[in-house]
Design a protein around this motif. Sequence first.
Motif, PDB file in Angstrom:
ATOM      1  N   PRO A 148     -25.876 -58.836 -84.380  1.00 21.11           N
ATOM      2  CA  PRO A 148     -26.642 -57.603 -84.166  1.00 21.11           C
ATOM      3  C   PRO A 148     -27.301 -57.560 -82.793  1.00 21.11           C
ATOM      4  N   ALA A 149     -27.617 -56.358 -82.346  1.00 24.79           N
ATOM      5  CA  ALA A 149     -28.211 -56.184 -81.029  1.00 24.79           C
ATOM      6  C   ALA A 149     -29.677 -56.609 -81.033  1.00 24.79           C
ATOM      7  N   MET A 150     -30.133 -57.068 -79.886  1.00 23.49           N
ATOM      8  CA  MET A 150     -31.545 -57.392 -79.731  1.00 23.49           C
ATOM      9  C   MET A 150     -32.322 -56.136 -79.349  1.00 23.49           C
ATOM     10  N   ALA A 151     -33.588 -56.145 -79.699  1.00 28.18           N
ATOM     11  CA  ALA A 151     -34.511 -55.100 -79.276  1.00 28.18           C
ATOM     12  C   ALA A 151     -35.691 -55.765 -78.606  1.00 28.18           C
ATOM     13  N   VAL A 152     -36.456 -55.005 -77.822  1.00 29.40           N
ATOM     14  CA  VAL A 152     -37.559 -55.607 -77.085  1.00 29.40           C
ATOM     15  C   VAL A 152     -38.672 -56.088 -78.002  1.00 29.40           C
ATOM     16  N   ASP A 153     -38.683 -55.606 -79.260  1.00 29.17           N
ATOM     17  CA  ASP A 153     -39.689 -56.110 -80.187  1.00 29.17           C
ATOM     18  C   ASP A 153     -39.171 -57.281 -81.017  1.00 29.17           C
ATOM     19  N   THR A 154     -38.014 -57.852 -80.624  1.00 24.78           N
ATOM     20  CA  THR A 154     -37.508 -59.064 -81.267  1.00 24.78           C
ATOM     21  C   THR A 154     -38.472 -60.215 -81.004  1.00 24.78           C
ATOM     22  N   GLU A 155     -38.843 -60.939 -82.042  1.00 23.49           N
ATOM     23  CA  GLU A 155     -39.793 -62.038 -81.892  1.00 23.49           C
ATOM     24  C   GLU A 155     -39.135 -63.231 -81.205  1.00 23.49           C
ATOM     25  N   LEU A 156     -39.870 -63.857 -80.317  1.00 22.27           N
ATOM     26  CA  LEU A 156     -39.388 -65.054 -79.630  1.00 22.27           C
ATOM     27  C   LEU A 156     -39.639 -66.284 -80.503  1.00 22.27           C
TER      28      LEU A 156
ATOM     29  N   LEU B 256     -43.982 -75.107 -81.866  1.00 23.10           N
ATOM     30  CA  LEU B 256     -44.495 -75.799 -80.678  1.00 23.10           C
ATOM     31  C   LEU B 256     -44.984 -74.838 -79.613  1.00 23.10           C
ATOM     32  N   LEU B 257     -44.188 -73.830 -79.290  1.00 21.55           N
ATOM     33  CA  LEU B 257     -44.583 -72.886 -78.245  1.00 21.55           C
ATOM     34  C   LEU B 257     -45.780 -72.076 -78.734  1.00 21.55           C
ATOM     35  N   LEU B 258     -46.572 -71.595 -77.809  1.00 21.46           N
ATOM     36  CA  LEU B 258     -47.886 -71.054 -78.133  1.00 21.46           C
ATOM     37  C   LEU B 258     -47.833 -69.590 -78.535  1.00 21.46           C
ATOM     38  N   GLY B 259     -48.623 -69.232 -79.537  1.00 21.70           N
ATOM     39  CA  GLY B 259     -48.772 -67.845 -79.930  1.00 21.70           C
ATOM     40  C   GLY B 259     -47.558 -67.276 -80.638  1.00 21.70           C
ATOM     41  N   ASN B 260     -47.630 -65.973 -80.886  1.00 24.61           N
ATOM     42  CA  ASN B 260     -46.529 -65.222 -81.489  1.00 24.61           C
ATOM     43  C   ASN B 260     -46.251 -64.014 -80.614  1.00 24.61           C
ATOM     44  N   TYR B 261     -45.111 -64.048 -79.935  1.00 19.04           N
ATOM     45  CA  TYR B 261     -44.816 -63.012 -78.957  1.00 19.04           C
ATOM     46  C   TYR B 261     -43.401 -62.481 -79.121  1.00 19.04           C
ATOM     47  N   THR B 262     -43.197 -61.299 -78.564  1.00 20.36           N
ATOM     48  CA  THR B 262     -41.889 -60.660 -78.593  1.00 20.36           C
ATOM     49  C   THR B 262     -41.305 -60.611 -77.183  1.00 20.36           C
ATOM     50  N   ILE B 263     -40.083 -60.165 -77.104  1.00 22.13           N
ATOM     51  CA  ILE B 263     -39.430 -60.052 -75.791  1.00 22.13           C
ATOM     52  C   ILE B 263     -40.249 -59.183 -74.847  1.00 22.13           C
ATOM     53  N   LYS B 264     -40.760 -58.069 -75.346  1.00 28.94           N
ATOM     54  CA  LYS B 264     -41.473 -57.148 -74.446  1.00 28.94           C
ATOM     55  C   LYS B 264     -42.747 -57.759 -73.877  1.00 28.94           C
ATOM     56  N   ASP B 265     -43.307 -58.766 -74.563  1.00 28.37           N
ATOM     57  CA  ASP B 265     -44.505 -59.430 -74.044  1.00 28.37           C
ATOM     58  C   ASP B 265     -44.220 -60.257 -72.795  1.00 28.37           C
ATOM     59  N   MET B 266     -42.950 -60.513 -72.519  1.00 29.98           N
ATOM     60  CA  MET B 266     -42.579 -61.365 -71.394  1.00 29.98           C
ATOM     61  C   MET B 266     -42.165 -60.590 -70.149  1.00 29.98           C
ATOM     62  N   PHE B 267     -42.123 -59.267 -70.216  1.00 27.68           N
ATOM     63  CA  PHE B 267     -41.676 -58.513 -69.047  1.00 27.68           C
ATOM     64  C   PHE B 267     -42.710 -58.517 -67.933  1.00 27.68           C
TER      65      PHE B 267
ATOM     66  N   THR C 116     -45.667 -60.123 -65.959  1.00 29.32           N
ATOM     67  CA  THR C 116     -46.349 -61.404 -65.737  1.00 29.32           C
ATOM     68  C   THR C 116     -47.808 -61.237 -65.350  1.00 29.32           C
ATOM     69  N   THR C 117     -48.261 -60.003 -65.207  1.00 29.48           N
ATOM     70  CA  THR C 117     -49.674 -59.761 -64.903  1.00 29.48           C
ATOM     71  C   THR C 117     -50.228 -58.727 -65.880  1.00 29.48           C
ATOM     72  N   SER C 118     -49.918 -58.900 -67.140  1.00 29.64           N
ATOM     73  CA  SER C 118     -50.240 -57.906 -68.156  1.00 29.64           C
ATOM     74  C   SER C 118     -51.497 -58.283 -68.924  1.00 29.64           C
ATOM     75  N   ASN C 119     -51.781 -57.484 -69.977  1.00 27.66           N
ATOM     76  CA  ASN C 119     -52.879 -57.828 -70.874  1.00 27.66           C
ATOM     77  C   ASN C 119     -52.390 -58.743 -71.990  1.00 27.66           C
ATOM     78  N   GLY C 120     -51.171 -59.277 -71.848  1.00 32.32           N
ATOM     79  CA  GLY C 120     -50.631 -60.238 -72.787  1.00 32.32           C
ATOM     80  C   GLY C 120     -50.932 -61.651 -72.317  1.00 32.32           C
ATOM     81  N   PRO C 121     -50.052 -62.595 -72.629  1.00 30.45           N
ATOM     82  CA  PRO C 121     -50.385 -63.990 -72.313  1.00 30.45           C
ATOM     83  C   PRO C 121     -50.198 -64.361 -70.848  1.00 30.45           C
ATOM     84  N   LEU C 122     -49.395 -63.621 -70.102  1.00 28.44           N
ATOM     85  CA  LEU C 122     -48.994 -64.047 -68.760  1.00 28.44           C
ATOM     86  C   LEU C 122     -49.952 -63.531 -67.693  1.00 28.44           C
ATOM     87  N   CYS C 123     -50.181 -64.362 -66.687  1.00 28.92           N
ATOM     88  CA  CYS C 123     -51.023 -63.936 -65.568  1.00 28.92           C
ATOM     89  C   CYS C 123     -50.658 -64.758 -64.338  1.00 28.92           C
TER      90      CYS C 123
END
Length: 430
Positions: free
Chosen positions: A393-401, A406-417, A419-426
Amino acid sequence: MRGPLFIILGLFLTVLFYTWNQSGFALACLERPLIYLSRIWTTTPEPTVYDHLEQAPISIHQTYTTSSCTNPSVRREWRSLTDGQKEEWIDAVKCLARQPSSKTVHPPLKPPPINPPNPIIIPHNSSGSLYDDFSYVHIGLNDHIHQTGKTRILRGDGHRILKVFETIGFFFPWHRYLLWSFEETMRSQCNFTGVLPYWDWTKDVYNFSNSSMFDSNPKTGLGGFGRPTEKGAVVDGAFARLQLSYPIPHTLRREYTPYPYVNLSRSYFPDARVAAVDAMHATSVISIVDGFWGDYEGFQAEIEAMQGAHMAVHMIMGGDMGGACPVDKSDMCDPNPDATWSPNEPMFWLHHAMIDKLWFNWQRAHPTNYWAFGGGIGRDLYTWPRYRTGAPPAMAVDTELPANGLLLGNYTIKDMFNTTSNGPLCYIYL
């Protein structure tokens, strides 16, 4: 004035001869001389790839910066760090290698739709380290995060495949998630205060084995290639004799392999004569970052091609980075090299930060790139190029990573676009 006139004349002659010879023979004959002469007569120097990669505009990141990321950390090239910064990063990696394995890490996920199936399931080694756990998660998710898409033929002449591509939906966002989780774990478990660096391997293509990256300094050096009489065991630098758990307990290995495709399957690696560095050149990287406007699948396919830049760095390093088995034969190893346990190699993190930087730069190269995405979940290596963007099946941007405990938190593909967002990346790259 001579430069523009000469370029116009060159273009006119090229069009004239191409019209005259539809086979393109005239074009092929004239192309290199015209480019060479135009460089002589123009005064603007040709940019190096390092100059080019530095040009990802910082001003663009400000467009996407939110109030929660007002001071993004800056990821820099390894060789631009001070000795103190290098030593701190190395010490943090070695600290993780001394920490006990996490009690929450999951066994491998059920394999995704994959063709051919991979029957090897490596059991978790509870006596391993927290550093080993990152390799274990990578191993367990290998069929989810690599080649979860079909290879497509870019060009062929009816008899030979001249170039092949793959499209992999999870590849960029999941590895960005991995890098961030690794860096944050270094902070929380080892008091790391620095920033994850990257390795611009385009600077090393003309003398790779003697690159300044392979420094033998016992405190600030990453070490050189390994000792051949010990199956490539690294014996110098700060990571000398680093002990690892996967696929079986062994010492960190590096084995310089400039022509890694010679003895591999022609189905996956069609040109045995290709040197690994051929895919790592400045011109190749520039054309990829500047191309594929709005075409995430095409961009990702180019980077993750079997003989593309990402794979080439893995393969030229050999040993753990290249997925070679630590012993001549083991039930825990695939008979073909597969870089499933490549996070064993500390330089893996610098290499994948460079891959992440290429995505970062490409996202900012054109307005249609930033949120572009595509790819299928299924991995199918038998029947390409049936699926251009991945088997259903096709992936969507709300597909969970997948985090595998081990890896931190619960995030989806769209959370990774962003890198300076209100999500985990900065963070940003320079």
